[in-house]
Design an enzyme around this catalytic site. Structure first.
Site, PDB file in Angstrom:
ATOM      1  N   LYS A 180       4.354   7.642 -23.334  1.00 24.16           N
ATOM      2  CA  LYS A 180       3.441   7.710 -22.181  1.00 24.16           C
ATOM      3  C   LYS A 180       3.325   9.138 -21.640  1.00 24.16           C
ATOM      4  O   LYS A 180       2.319   9.493 -21.018  1.00 24.16           O
ATOM      5  CB  LYS A 180       3.916   6.749 -21.082  1.00 24.16           C
ATOM      6  CG  LYS A 180       3.836   5.275 -21.502  1.00 24.16           C
ATOM      7  CD  LYS A 180       4.517   4.356 -20.495  1.00 24.16           C
ATOM      8  CE  LYS A 180       4.469   2.894 -20.953  1.00 24.16           C
ATOM      9  NZ  LYS A 180       5.292   1.999 -20.107  1.00 24.16           N
ATOM     10  N   TYR A 233      11.676   3.374 -14.859  1.00 20.82           N
ATOM     11  CA  TYR A 233      11.416   2.030 -14.341  1.00 20.82           C
ATOM     12  C   TYR A 233      11.854   1.973 -12.880  1.00 20.82           C
ATOM     13  O   TYR A 233      11.601   2.895 -12.126  1.00 20.82           O
ATOM     14  CB  TYR A 233      12.114   0.969 -15.207  1.00 20.82           C
ATOM     15  CG  TYR A 233      11.931   1.232 -16.695  1.00 20.82           C
ATOM     16  CD1 TYR A 233      10.653   1.294 -17.244  1.00 20.82           C
ATOM     17  CD2 TYR A 233      13.011   1.460 -17.534  1.00 20.82           C
ATOM     18  CE1 TYR A 233      10.468   1.548 -18.596  1.00 20.82           C
ATOM     19  CE2 TYR A 233      12.833   1.706 -18.889  1.00 20.82           C
ATOM     20  CZ  TYR A 233      11.566   1.750 -19.405  1.00 20.82           C
ATOM     21  OH  TYR A 233      11.380   2.016 -20.734  1.00 20.82           O
ATOM     22  N   VAL A 243      12.220   1.520 -24.147  1.00 25.72           N
ATOM     23  CA  VAL A 243      13.049   0.349 -24.464  1.00 25.72           C
ATOM     24  C   VAL A 243      13.643   0.388 -25.879  1.00 25.72           C
ATOM     25  O   VAL A 243      14.455  -0.463 -26.227  1.00 25.72           O
ATOM     26  CB  VAL A 243      12.310  -1.003 -24.255  1.00 25.72           C
ATOM     27  CG1 VAL A 243      12.018  -1.257 -22.792  1.00 25.72           C
ATOM     28  CG2 VAL A 243      11.051  -1.082 -25.089  1.00 25.72           C
ATOM     29  N   TYR A 278      -2.546   1.271 -27.483  1.00 21.05           N
ATOM     30  CA  TYR A 278      -1.302   1.312 -26.704  1.00 21.05           C
ATOM     31  C   TYR A 278      -0.088   0.879 -27.549  1.00 21.05           C
ATOM     32  O   TYR A 278       0.959   1.531 -27.526  1.00 21.05           O
ATOM     33  CB  TYR A 278      -1.447   0.422 -25.459  1.00 21.05           C
ATOM     34  CG  TYR A 278      -0.172   0.278 -24.679  1.00 21.05           C
ATOM     35  CD1 TYR A 278       0.299   1.312 -23.859  1.00 21.05           C
ATOM     36  CD2 TYR A 278       0.606  -0.881 -24.773  1.00 21.05           C
ATOM     37  CE1 TYR A 278       1.487   1.191 -23.166  1.00 21.05           C
ATOM     38  CE2 TYR A 278       1.796  -1.008 -24.074  1.00 21.05           C
ATOM     39  CZ  TYR A 278       2.233   0.033 -23.273  1.00 21.05           C
ATOM     40  OH  TYR A 278       3.420  -0.080 -22.590  1.00 21.05           O
ATOM     41  N   SER A 317       8.124   3.756 -24.519  1.00 22.63           N
ATOM     42  CA  SER A 317       7.490   4.324 -23.315  1.00 22.63           C
ATOM     43  C   SER A 317       7.553   5.848 -23.224  1.00 22.63           C
ATOM     44  O   SER A 317       6.843   6.427 -22.396  1.00 22.63           O
ATOM     45  CB  SER A 317       8.138   3.750 -22.059  1.00 22.63           C
ATOM     46  OG  SER A 317       7.468   2.595 -21.667  1.00 22.63           O
TER      47      SER A 317
HETATM   48  N1  GLU Z   1       5.694  -1.072 -25.641  1.00 23.22           N
HETATM   49  C1  GLU Z   1       6.590  -1.455 -24.596  1.00 23.22           C
HETATM   50  C2  GLU Z   1       5.941  -2.450 -23.648  1.00 23.22           C
HETATM   51  O1  GLU Z   1       4.825  -2.273 -23.290  1.00 23.22           O
HETATM   52  C3  GLU Z   1       7.041  -0.217 -23.874  1.00 23.22           C
HETATM   53  C4  GLU Z   1       8.070  -0.530 -22.859  1.00 23.22           C
HETATM   54  C5  GLU Z   1       8.973   0.620 -22.544  1.00 23.22           C
HETATM   55  O2  GLU Z   1       9.461   1.339 -23.408  1.00 23.22           O
HETATM   56  O3  GLU Z   1       9.183   0.788 -21.330  1.00 23.22           O
HETATM   57  O4  GLU Z   1       6.511  -3.412 -23.275  1.00 23.22           O
END
Ligand code: GLU
Length: 304
Positions: A67, A240, A258, A189, A64
């Site tokens: 992002k 999160y 994650v 993605y 993530s």
């Molecule tokens: N590729 C992971 C997902 O979409 C990213 C999650 C993350 O790092 O928060 O579940």
């Protein structure tokens, strides 16, 4: 003058003595193969002096954290128009929750929860000729590092188990907030999330967010207003449903993934990246959060 090297060495020693390292994410099968006992930390200051300890040069899946880079590129392409398709409020929900998305008619709460990041990916696909290549070139440019790459095994692994992200993308499509087809958007993605970088590379890539939008190659990618907004989003939505706890304990904007990485920054002062693969119940790196709390407490350098 703060002796950053001494602070990082102390944090590393404490980390080595810590047994409770949380749980490695295994919903993406490839991520579960990582050694739980890895720990790295790297800090770069405004003068681009670098300090590090532990496994700071070992590459891991940034997930993530990517992002932040897609958001940066999308803002450069379409500017403030982005905010008609994605909101800027914390969700108070885990990164993959869908109930709010349905309730709020397909406008994701923010660009860092999965549905928001999927919309940002859609924007890039609509505006780029070769989205995966051009995004990778963009990251290499802001990182000043041509060796950064996707890990196609991780991307394929996530595709196999990515049912939740398929659900999110389909929901967005049904609310007409996805221009491209679900398969194309998710392929992009999953690749952006599979980027593999070390703490040293991440801290140096985030330099632009402490330096008013100017990266290490001295190119300007964002206006100072846009940097302000991205940093604000990192503070309120970067962890999160634990963004409040991170602000409370660490007191810096940042973003976690994650894969166990966290990047945090103090505008005009420093950025720091940590990596420890074990996660806490909210999905943030357990040791990474402890390390950053220690860093801002010992140096008295938080934004508050
Ligand atoms: N590729 C992971 C997902 O979409 C990213 C999650 C993350 O790092 O928060 O579940």
């Amino acid at each position: 003058m703060i002796d950053f090297q001494h602070v990082l060495d102390t944090i590393h020693q404490t980390a080595q003595k810590t047994d409770d390292r949380g749980k490695i994410a295994d919903y993406i099968p490839e991520l579960a193969k990582v050694d739980k006992y890895k720990f790295g930390i790297h800090l770069v200051n405004m003068n681009q002096e670098n300090f590090s300890a532990g496994d700071s040069n070992e590459r891991f899946s940034i997930q993530s954290i990517s992002k932040v880079f897609t958001l940066t590129m999308a803002l450069g392409l379409i500017g403030e128009k982005l905010w008609t398709r994605v909101d800027v409020e914390p969700s108070g929900d885990p990164f993959n929750h869908l109930s709010l998305l349905e309730f709020e008619k397909g406008i994701p709460r923010n660009p860092f929860i999965n549905p928001g990041a999927i919309v940002v990916a859609d924007v890039l696909i609509s505006h780029l000729k070769n989205p995966k290549d051009e995004f990778l070139a963009f990251v290499r440019n802001i990182a000043d590092d041509e060796t950064i790459d996707y890990n196609s095994t991780v991307a394929a692994s996530e595709k196999q188990t990515g049912f939740h992200n398929y659900a999110a993308a389909n929901l967005l499509k049904s609310f007409k907030n996805l221009e491209n087809d679900v398969e194309t958007v998710l392929d992009f993605y999953f690749h952006q999330c599979s980027l593999t970088m070390s703490c040293a590379q991440l801290a140096n890539t985030f330099y632009l967010y402490i330096n008013n939008g100017r990266c290490r190659r001295k190119n300007t990618h964002l206006t100072s207003g846009q940097v302000k907004r991205i940093n604000a989003l990192m503070l309120t939505c970067g962890f999160y449903d634990e963004a409040g706890e991170f602000a409370f304990e660490v007191g810096l904007p940042g973003k976690s993934g994650v894969g166990g990485g966290i990047v945090a920054l103090h505008p005009n002062k420093f950025c720091v990246a940590t990596w420890s693969p074990g996660l806490n119940e909210k999905g943030n790196s357990k040791l990474g959060m402890l390390a950053l709390e220690k860093l801002t407490t010992e140096t008295e350098l938080s934004i508050f």
